[in-house]
Every structure is written in structure tokens, then in C-alpha cells.
Design an enzyme around this catalytic site. Sequence first.
Site, PDB file in Angstrom:
ATOM      1  CB  CYS A 111       8.497  12.079   6.941  1.00  0.00           C
ATOM      2  SG  CYS A 111       6.784  12.616   6.855  1.00  0.00           S
ATOM      3  CG  HIS A 154       8.668  13.635   1.340  1.00  0.00           C
ATOM      4  ND1 HIS A 154       9.399  12.669   1.997  1.00  0.00           N
ATOM      5  CD2 HIS A 154       7.760  14.081   2.255  1.00  0.00           C
ATOM      6  CE1 HIS A 154       8.940  12.532   3.232  1.00  0.00           C
ATOM      7  NE2 HIS A 154       7.944  13.382   3.430  1.00  0.00           N
ATOM      8  CD  GLU A 155       6.284  17.832   2.077  1.00  0.00           C
ATOM      9  OE1 GLU A 155       5.121  17.706   2.506  1.00  0.00           O
ATOM     10  OE2 GLU A 155       7.281  17.505   2.750  1.00  0.00           O
ATOM     11  CG  HIS A 158       3.049  14.014   2.912  1.00  0.00           C
ATOM     12  ND1 HIS A 158       2.780  13.053   3.861  1.00  0.00           N
ATOM     13  CD2 HIS A 158       4.313  14.443   3.177  1.00  0.00           C
ATOM     14  CE1 HIS A 158       3.840  12.914   4.655  1.00  0.00           C
ATOM     15  NE2 HIS A 158       4.783  13.745   4.256  1.00  0.00           N
TER      16      HIS A 158
END
Length: 183
Positions: A111, A154-155, A158
Site C-alpha cells: 500500500c 483493497h481500495e 480504503h
Amino acid sequence: MKLPEIEILDEKDKRLHTISKDVSFPLSKEDKKRINDMLLYLKMSQIDKYREQYNLRAGMGLSYVQIGIPKRIFVVVDETDENVFENYVLINPKIVSNSEELIYVGEGEGCLSVNREVEGIVPRYARITVEAFDMEGNPFTIRVREDLSIAFQHEIDHLNGILFVDKIDPKNPYKNAENMREI
Ligand code: ZN
């Protein structure tokens, strides 16, 4: 090529744990420029020459919250062939279905906000279907698998204020690996 000016927050910054808000359309000129800057930044970070020139870490994805703006926007740049890149821009994304099969990155996820080595793995769906809007506000549906599926999850994490390191149990960083497929 000149590197766009983008400042990426480090994991110590509490703003990364903000839950980002939905975006309304039309996007402002500034947002469109910012999105294009993020795409170019990621692409340049994946090209050896620029990575060395600007002392970058290679990154595949970046969310708005990582540059300090809590809006539900992320971009991914995928190198499909040598120096051939596919851009993805997802606004207000929602995972509408997922595979049962789980996978993980064997060498560990990375990341651009986490500037240290992290031991451990994160379970991710092997395949997901996502509904989102493009930069013009048009809805679309996209189905992704393998590394792109991991990048999207993963995004999206976020956007919900979650870093991949939050999902690793330091006491058991390889928990359940035997039930997942390594990629
Ligand atoms: Zn990240």
C-alpha cells in the site's frame, strides 16, 4: 514526463480511517484533473525509469482518502503487458457479488500509505462484481478476478477507512492460509 504533484498520507495519519462519502455528479474540473493525475502517478510508478528518477514505490491503486479527500473514488492502473496499462476509475463503488473462493497475495499486500514491511496475509474474494460510476456519472458493472479483484477490494476498504494492515492478526499473520489459494 513530469510526475504529478500528489501527496500520499502515511498510515500514521488518522484521516485514513475516515469513512469516505458518496460523490455527486457532475464532477468538478478539479476532481477530473486529480483523477487523471492519480492515474498518471500510478502508471509512472510502474515504469522503471520514472520510479528511479522520482524515487517512487510501485503502486497499482490509490484512493481519494489517501490524498486526504474523503470521497468514494479510487483508481487502479494495471500493467497488462510490458508498458501497456489499463486504467480503472471507480466512483461510489459497491460490491454486488463475490466468489466463495478466497485468495491472498503470497508475498503480502502493499500500500502506498504503508511504508514498512508487513508480515501476513489478507483474505480476499477471488472474483467480485462491482457496480460503480465513471467520471461522467455513467453507471457501469465490472467483474474482476485475481490480482485486480484484490486491488479493488483493497481500495474499497480504503473508502471504508480500513487499511490492509488492520486485517492482519499480528499474533497469527497467516491465519486460515490453508483455506485459501495463494496468488
Ligand atoms: Zn492502499
